[in-house]
Design a protein around this motif. Sequence first.
Motif, PDB file in Angstrom:
ATOM      1  N   GLY A 254      46.501  41.910  32.971  1.00  0.00           N
ATOM      2  CA  GLY A 254      47.947  42.291  34.412  1.00  0.00           C
ATOM      3  C   GLY A 254      48.775  40.097  34.250  1.00  0.00           C
ATOM      4  O   GLY A 254      48.947  40.522  35.203  1.00  0.00           O
ATOM      5  N   PHE A 255      47.706  39.525  33.640  1.00  0.00           N
ATOM      6  CA  PHE A 255      48.025  37.739  34.269  1.00  0.00           C
ATOM      7  C   PHE A 255      49.733  37.293  34.008  1.00  0.00           C
ATOM      8  O   PHE A 255      50.061  36.901  35.369  1.00  0.00           O
ATOM      9  CB  PHE A 255      47.550  36.907  33.421  1.00  0.00           C
ATOM     10  CG  PHE A 255      46.058  36.606  34.047  1.00  0.00           C
ATOM     11  CD1 PHE A 255      45.370  37.462  34.268  1.00  0.00           C
ATOM     12  CD2 PHE A 255      45.399  37.355  32.044  1.00  0.00           C
ATOM     13  CE1 PHE A 255      43.818  36.874  34.651  1.00  0.00           C
ATOM     14  CE2 PHE A 255      44.046  37.171  31.977  1.00  0.00           C
ATOM     15  CZ  PHE A 255      43.310  37.456  32.990  1.00  0.00           C
ATOM     16  N   SER A 256      50.216  37.962  33.232  1.00  0.00           N
ATOM     17  CA  SER A 256      51.766  37.820  32.433  1.00  0.00           C
ATOM     18  C   SER A 256      52.814  38.482  33.671  1.00  0.00           C
ATOM     19  O   SER A 256      54.129  38.104  34.611  1.00  0.00           O
ATOM     20  CB  SER A 256      52.599  37.923  31.494  1.00  0.00           C
ATOM     21  OG  SER A 256      51.508  39.097  31.011  1.00  0.00           O
ATOM     22  N   THR A 257      52.199  39.784  34.359  1.00  0.00           N
ATOM     23  CA  THR A 257      53.205  40.918  35.234  1.00  0.00           C
ATOM     24  C   THR A 257      52.647  40.863  36.548  1.00  0.00           C
ATOM     25  O   THR A 257      52.954  41.317  37.132  1.00  0.00           O
ATOM     26  CB  THR A 257      52.416  42.196  34.509  1.00  0.00           C
ATOM     27  OG1 THR A 257      51.416  42.418  34.334  1.00  0.00           O
ATOM     28  CG2 THR A 257      53.640  42.459  32.932  1.00  0.00           C
ATOM     29  N   GLY A 258      51.172  39.796  36.742  1.00  0.00           N
ATOM     30  CA  GLY A 258      50.889  40.036  37.881  1.00  0.00           C
ATOM     31  C   GLY A 258      49.801  41.479  38.922  1.00  0.00           C
ATOM     32  O   GLY A 258      49.989  41.467  39.683  1.00  0.00           O
ATOM     33  N   ALA A 259      49.600  41.778  37.550  1.00  0.00           N
ATOM     34  CA  ALA A 259      48.785  42.647  38.449  1.00  0.00           C
ATOM     35  C   ALA A 259      47.588  42.356  38.714  1.00  0.00           C
ATOM     36  O   ALA A 259      46.678  43.499  39.085  1.00  0.00           O
ATOM     37  CB  ALA A 259      49.080  43.940  36.792  1.00  0.00           C
ATOM     38  N   ASP A 260      47.153  41.583  38.137  1.00  0.00           N
ATOM     39  CA  ASP A 260      45.759  40.872  38.553  1.00  0.00           C
ATOM     40  C   ASP A 260      45.306  40.153  40.063  1.00  0.00           C
ATOM     41  O   ASP A 260      45.102  40.102  40.737  1.00  0.00           O
ATOM     42  CB  ASP A 260      45.226  39.716  37.824  1.00  0.00           C
ATOM     43  CG  ASP A 260      46.451  38.403  37.668  1.00  0.00           C
ATOM     44  OD1 ASP A 260      47.354  38.629  37.856  1.00  0.00           O
ATOM     45  OD2 ASP A 260      45.778  37.225  37.641  1.00  0.00           O
ATOM     46  N   GLN A 261      47.066  40.221  40.617  1.00  0.00           N
ATOM     47  CA  GLN A 261      46.889  40.015  42.413  1.00  0.00           C
ATOM     48  C   GLN A 261      46.983  41.631  42.406  1.00  0.00           C
ATOM     49  O   GLN A 261      47.168  42.520  42.244  1.00  0.00           O
ATOM     50  CB  GLN A 261      47.884  39.352  42.314  1.00  0.00           C
ATOM     51  CG  GLN A 261      48.489  38.125  41.712  1.00  0.00           C
ATOM     52  CD  GLN A 261      47.229  37.308  42.480  1.00  0.00           C
ATOM     53  OE1 GLN A 261      46.891  37.257  43.349  1.00  0.00           O
ATOM     54  NE2 GLN A 261      46.942  36.136  41.780  1.00  0.00           N
ATOM     55  N   LEU A 262      45.821  41.862  43.597  1.00  0.00           N
ATOM     56  CA  LEU A 262      45.182  43.733  43.909  1.00  0.00           C
ATOM     57  C   LEU A 262      45.914  43.467  45.616  1.00  0.00           C
ATOM     58  O   LEU A 262      45.703  42.562  46.382  1.00  0.00           O
ATOM     59  CB  LEU A 262      44.218  43.163  43.730  1.00  0.00           C
ATOM     60  CG  LEU A 262      43.969  43.128  42.739  1.00  0.00           C
ATOM     61  CD1 LEU A 262      42.216  44.250  42.672  1.00  0.00           C
ATOM     62  CD2 LEU A 262      44.369  44.748  41.117  1.00  0.00           C
ATOM     63  N   PHE A 263      46.603  44.459  45.726  1.00  0.00           N
ATOM     64  CA  PHE A 263      46.971  45.232  47.529  1.00  0.00           C
ATOM     65  C   PHE A 263      45.223  46.086  47.796  1.00  0.00           C
ATOM     66  O   PHE A 263      45.725  47.022  47.327  1.00  0.00           O
ATOM     67  CB  PHE A 263      47.522  45.677  47.381  1.00  0.00           C
ATOM     68  CG  PHE A 263      48.164  45.892  49.292  1.00  0.00           C
ATOM     69  CD1 PHE A 263      47.498  45.042  50.179  1.00  0.00           C
ATOM     70  CD2 PHE A 263      48.820  46.877  48.856  1.00  0.00           C
ATOM     71  CE1 PHE A 263      48.268  45.617  51.196  1.00  0.00           C
ATOM     72  CE2 PHE A 263      48.984  47.284  50.653  1.00  0.00           C
ATOM     73  CZ  PHE A 263      48.960  46.674  51.597  1.00  0.00           C
ATOM     74  N   LEU A 264      43.993  45.439  47.988  1.00  0.00           N
ATOM     75  CA  LEU A 264      42.948  46.381  47.863  1.00  0.00           C
ATOM     76  C   LEU A 264      42.507  47.048  48.974  1.00  0.00           C
ATOM     77  O   LEU A 264      42.168  46.353  50.141  1.00  0.00           O
ATOM     78  CB  LEU A 264      41.549  45.811  47.157  1.00  0.00           C
ATOM     79  CG  LEU A 264      40.894  46.537  47.136  1.00  0.00           C
ATOM     80  CD1 LEU A 264      40.913  47.119  45.390  1.00  0.00           C
ATOM     81  CD2 LEU A 264      39.530  45.716  46.569  1.00  0.00           C
ATOM     82  N   VAL A 265      43.995  48.599  49.278  1.00  0.00           N
ATOM     83  CA  VAL A 265      43.894  49.477  50.243  1.00  0.00           C
ATOM     84  C   VAL A 265      42.625  50.495  50.325  1.00  0.00           C
ATOM     85  O   VAL A 265      42.537  50.650  50.767  1.00  0.00           O
ATOM     86  CB  VAL A 265      45.034  48.757  51.245  1.00  0.00           C
ATOM     87  CG1 VAL A 265      45.056  50.356  52.043  1.00  0.00           C
ATOM     88  CG2 VAL A 265      45.673  47.921  51.266  1.00  0.00           C
ATOM     89  N   SER A 266      43.110  51.553  48.904  1.00  0.00           N
ATOM     90  CA  SER A 266      43.012  52.060  48.183  1.00  0.00           C
ATOM     91  C   SER A 266      42.468  51.722  47.219  1.00  0.00           C
ATOM     92  O   SER A 266      42.609  50.950  46.198  1.00  0.00           O
ATOM     93  CB  SER A 266      44.077  53.020  48.446  1.00  0.00           C
ATOM     94  OG  SER A 266      44.734  53.076  47.188  1.00  0.00           O
ATOM     95  N   PRO A 267      41.455  52.648  46.682  1.00  0.00           N
ATOM     96  CA  PRO A 267      40.240  52.489  45.021  1.00  0.00           C
ATOM     97  C   PRO A 267      42.165  52.563  43.920  1.00  0.00           C
ATOM     98  O   PRO A 267      43.391  53.111  43.896  1.00  0.00           O
ATOM     99  CB  PRO A 267      39.790  53.582  44.704  1.00  0.00           C
ATOM    100  CG  PRO A 267      39.560  54.244  45.929  1.00  0.00           C
ATOM    101  CD  PRO A 267      40.215  54.078  46.409  1.00  0.00           C
ATOM    102  N   LEU A 268      42.027  51.035  43.562  1.00  0.00           N
ATOM    103  CA  LEU A 268      42.894  51.050  42.123  1.00  0.00           C
ATOM    104  C   LEU A 268      42.357  51.335  40.799  1.00  0.00           C
ATOM    105  O   LEU A 268      40.801  50.549  40.824  1.00  0.00           O
ATOM    106  CB  LEU A 268      43.684  49.409  42.159  1.00  0.00           C
ATOM    107  CG  LEU A 268      44.416  49.370  43.365  1.00  0.00           C
ATOM    108  CD1 LEU A 268      44.302  47.577  43.859  1.00  0.00           C
ATOM    109  CD2 LEU A 268      45.489  50.107  43.858  1.00  0.00           C
ATOM    110  N   THR A 269      43.324  51.717  39.856  1.00  0.00           N
ATOM    111  CA  THR A 269      42.679  50.928  38.163  1.00  0.00           C
ATOM    112  C   THR A 269      42.969  50.060  38.320  1.00  0.00           C
ATOM    113  O   THR A 269      44.191  50.023  37.790  1.00  0.00           O
ATOM    114  CB  THR A 269      42.903  52.913  37.923  1.00  0.00           C
ATOM    115  OG1 THR A 269      42.483  53.514  38.481  1.00  0.00           O
ATOM    116  CG2 THR A 269      42.200  53.036  36.471  1.00  0.00           C
ATOM    117  N   ILE A 270      41.875  49.417  37.457  1.00  0.00           N
ATOM    118  CA  ILE A 270      42.563  47.852  36.952  1.00  0.00           C
ATOM    119  C   ILE A 270      42.480  48.101  35.253  1.00  0.00           C
ATOM    120  O   ILE A 270      41.342  49.177  34.433  1.00  0.00           O
ATOM    121  CB  ILE A 270      41.342  46.740  36.282  1.00  0.00           C
ATOM    122  CG1 ILE A 270      41.180  46.540  38.290  1.00  0.00           C
ATOM    123  CG2 ILE A 270      41.768  45.514  36.357  1.00  0.00           C
ATOM    124  CD1 ILE A 270      42.314  46.157  39.133  1.00  0.00           C
TER     125      ILE A 270
END
Length: 494
Positions: free
Chosen positions: A246-262
């Motif tokens: 997700g480099f182009s969409t910014g998905a690699d920047q995480l708001f890690l409050v709850s578990p996330l699926t990469i």
Amino acid sequence: MSALRRKLGDEYQVVSTSASGGGLPPPRAAPRGKRQRFVDKNGRCNVQHGNLGGETSRYLSDLFTTLVDLKWRWNLFIFILTYTVAWLFMASMWWVIAYMRGDLNKAHDDSYTPCVANVYNFPSAFLFFIETEATIGYGYRYITDKCPEGIILFLFQSILGSIVDAFLIGCMFIKMSQPKKRAETLMFSEHAAISMRDGKLTLMFRVGNLRNSHMVSAQIRCKLLKSRQTPEGEFLPLDQLELDVGFSTGADQLFLVSPLTICHVIDAKSPFYDLSQRSMQTEQFEIVVILEGIVETTGMTCQARTSYTEDEVLWGHRFFPVISLEEGFFKVDYSQFHATFEVPTPPYSVKEQEEMLLMSSPLIAPAVSNSKERNNSVECLDGLDEVGTKLPSKLQKITGREDFPKKLLRMSSTTSEKAYSMGDLPMKLQRISSVPGNSEEKLVSKTTKMMSDPISQSVADLPPKLQKLSGGGGGRMEGNLPPKLRKMNSDRFT
């Protein structure tokens, strides 16, 4: 010995093959039970540096970092050893001064002024140093003004003690405040999964934060480690390829409050473009995941790492949901953090799916060409419209109707499209179209008749004077026009 001979024989075969001009042989697949990882699940890299030679001096040039990188047992040993040696050395210096001045023999003489009062032997000299260094100051042992060498030694002791304290205590403080332990509260799923998401084949894994404190500016990256051979014959044992998360969409920047699926979408640009469920049984690769962020409480950068081998990637699986809405808050159930379940997933690679899609729809190319021809015909019609608007009003009235050229070209374009689509019809329809009554000559004559009727009709609608100029409607109108109209027409079209 036999295993060593086989190993040496294999190496000799590799060297002889490369020397003869051929490429290196592909590496043999290691047994599944002896899979060697580049990065362990806990993030430790299985790399050891050897045969450094004279490069070991570089570690001494950066001694502070070297001490911080050592294990705790070696740090404590160096800490205790440094202070012990420094104290014994300085206590010995005070004892030497007292010995050279004769203070040890005149310690009980009240009329004699020693360098350090009440120093009789080495233990008393050591106690004086400890009282001075630790600023305890019991007042029983003290330095006098009759000893200039003692004053110089006292200044040296203060400077040396400050340097040792700053170095060792700073090293221990940095060692204790390192965010490596913070990385242990960042969780990664035990397995990665490949399944369909949003209509695309996707590689997925899960990350989570066990603490309530956040990771500021958390960013995730993925590397694919896989051996390959270049077209020139060079073998790369650990070639690193980037996996787009997700480099182009910014998905690699995480708001890690709850578990996330990469997610990594497998497309033509992905290294897994040729990966299928069957090829995973023979492939050898390792996916290294790197999560970086700033610890909110200390402001230091933390990095957590893990890896997934080909055995830990589950084809056709999806992660269980772990978040539920309770009364006034969201609850995360970490008991289902690593759990997956099977979902319908095609066992083919993305490349194979695209090839099957092209084979199942052979009319895609003719449709594309037909659309191109339609666009060209529309462009021609637009060009003729522009030319028609540039004609004088008298000539526009002569043509009868302003939209005549557009209708004429539309009729011709539809005729060409029908003629082109005859080749795409089934054989039975082509045989029916080949009947003499439905021949192409008849279709062409009918088309020319339709094209000539509007022309004759437009000439019949002209005034009598212009009909005479047109030569009865059968000749060319431009040759019988008056000189003024002929000049106007030539100026417009040249």
